[in-house]
Write an enzyme that holds these catalytic residues in place. Structure first.
Site, mmCIF file in Angstrom:
data_model
loop_
_atom_site.group_PDB
_atom_site.id
_atom_site.type_symbol
_atom_site.label_atom_id
_atom_site.label_comp_id
_atom_site.label_asym_id
_atom_site.label_seq_id
_atom_site.Cartn_x
_atom_site.Cartn_y
_atom_site.Cartn_z
ATOM 1 N N THR A 46 16.853 54.724 42.536
ATOM 2 C CA THR A 46 18.215 55.035 42.112
ATOM 3 C C THR A 46 19.164 53.852 42.310
ATOM 4 O O THR A 46 19.944 53.507 41.419
ATOM 5 C CB THR A 46 18.749 56.258 42.878
ATOM 6 N N ALA A 90 50.789 37.830 34.207
ATOM 7 C CA ALA A 90 51.003 36.499 34.778
ATOM 8 C C ALA A 90 49.694 35.863 35.219
ATOM 9 O O ALA A 90 49.508 34.643 35.100
ATOM 10 C CB ALA A 90 51.957 36.597 35.967
ATOM 11 N N ASP A 91 48.757 36.661 35.715
ATOM 12 C CA ASP A 91 47.478 36.114 36.172
ATOM 13 C C ASP A 91 46.694 35.506 35.013
ATOM 14 O O ASP A 91 46.054 34.456 35.158
ATOM 15 C CB ASP A 91 46.654 37.197 36.878
ATOM 16 N N THR A 107 45.302 37.139 46.731
ATOM 17 C CA THR A 107 44.620 35.905 47.095
ATOM 18 C C THR A 107 45.659 34.830 47.385
ATOM 19 O O THR A 107 46.575 34.606 46.591
ATOM 20 C CB THR A 107 43.688 35.433 45.963
ATOM 21 N N THR A 124 43.718 44.670 42.975
ATOM 22 C CA THR A 124 42.826 45.003 44.081
ATOM 23 C C THR A 124 43.076 44.142 45.304
ATOM 24 O O THR A 124 43.135 44.642 46.426
ATOM 25 C CB THR A 124 41.350 44.855 43.647
ATOM 26 N N ASP A 178 48.283 34.847 44.392
ATOM 27 C CA ASP A 178 47.963 35.666 43.222
ATOM 28 C C ASP A 178 47.898 37.116 43.674
ATOM 29 O O ASP A 178 46.980 37.498 44.410
ATOM 30 C CB ASP A 178 46.629 35.219 42.623
ATOM 31 N N VAL A 179 48.889 37.911 43.265
ATOM 32 C CA VAL A 179 48.940 39.327 43.638
ATOM 33 C C VAL A 179 48.253 40.131 42.540
ATOM 34 O O VAL A 179 48.811 40.351 41.459
ATOM 35 C CB VAL A 179 50.387 39.812 43.838
ATOM 36 N N GLY A 180 47.005 40.539 42.794
ATOM 37 C CA GLY A 180 46.240 41.311 41.824
ATOM 38 C C GLY A 180 46.218 42.785 42.164
ATOM 39 O O GLY A 180 46.698 43.208 43.218
ATOM 40 N N ASP A 206 37.970 36.251 33.327
ATOM 41 C CA ASP A 206 38.296 36.578 34.712
ATOM 42 C C ASP A 206 37.639 37.904 35.071
ATOM 43 O O ASP A 206 38.011 38.967 34.545
ATOM 44 C CB ASP A 206 39.815 36.670 34.887
#
Length: 258
Positions: A184, A108-109, A13, A10, A6-8, A129
């Site tokens: 903070t 596609a994802d 995977t 960020t 899976d080419v995302g 997701d």
């Protein structure tokens, strides 16, 4: 063994499946530009770390939302694994019918996640997701991709918070013990995580209301999804391997017609 990828935006995977079991999984960053040789050798090294040789990989299937790396990535796999990958795209059999206004706009994802959720958990189902973007996709009882909602992911929101302000620090994204923050860092964590929980619950309720599906199943995935899933009872199942399972399901539909 089947190598699914899976080419995302960020991360990339990768998972290795033997029959229906994920026997290994890896994650590498997408944003580093690499040559085909670097991709190929990196994949071989990752497999070797789990005592998997390239000769054990019978096929490769890829879903990608990052077209600008695909030439090098695809070439690296062909060169070093001696396999021509199946790439999820137009013409790929998925078992899901897309009924939105412009089906080609659906990544596609999202299709892969929708196929996995529908095949494994049944429909109607809402697939969430928690990735670079947070996406909510509604799949009907008869397998139609009926609607999708897209919002900034938690990491995008966090990056904007500390990149666009002069004094706010970069922080770990986690759920603080209380929303009543005293400093903070915890105030930022509270805003990011509790804000995402609130958004998630509201969108789930609104989808159920407008779709008239009170008993809609809700399945979540994605790297930061567990933080949210653990904090609300509106998510029925958190499945971190949903995308990898979906890639295998689509591979079987196209390779074996099942």
């Amino acid at each position: 063994m089947l190598l699914v990828i899976d080419v995302g935006n960020t991360n990339i995977t990768l998972g290795v499946l033997e029959e229906d079991k994920v026997v290994a999984s890896f994650r590498i960053t997408t944003k580093i530009l690499r040559t085909s040789d670097e991709y190929g050798l990196l994949i071989l090294d990752l497999l070797a770390a789990k005592d998997i040789s390239k000769h054990q990989i019978k096929d490769v299937v890829i879903a990608s939302v990052v077209p600008n790396i695909m030439y090098s990535f695809n070439s690296g796999i062909i060169k070093y694994l001696d396999k021509k990958p199946m790439i999820i795209g137009t013409g790929t059999k998925t078992g899901i019918r897309i009924t939105t206004a412009n089906p080609k706009e659906i990544g596609a994802d999202r299709i892969v996640d929708s196929v996995a959720a529908y095949e494994i958990y049944g429909g109607p189902v809402l697939v969430i997701d928690f990735g670079t973007a947070t996406t909510y996709d509604l799949i009907t009882k008869d397998g139609c991709f009926a609607a999708g909602i897209t919002s900034p992911g938690i990491q995008i929101s966090a990056n904007a918070l500390w990149n666009d302000t002069a004094k706010l620090p970069e922080i770990e994204i986690r759920k603080p013990d209380s929303i009543l923050a005293k400093d903070t860092v915890s105030s930022m964590q509270a805003g990011l995580v509790y804000g995402c929980i609130g958004q998630t619950e509201y969108i789930i309720d609104k989808v159920k209301e407008e779709a008239n599906l009170e008993n809609l199943k809700v399945v979540a995935t994605g790297g930061l999804g567990k933080i949210i899933a653990d904090a609300t009872d509106k998510i029925d199942t958190y499945d971190p391997l949903l995308t990898l399972k979906g890639l295998q399901i689509i591979y079987k539909k196209n390779k074996f017609g099942k």
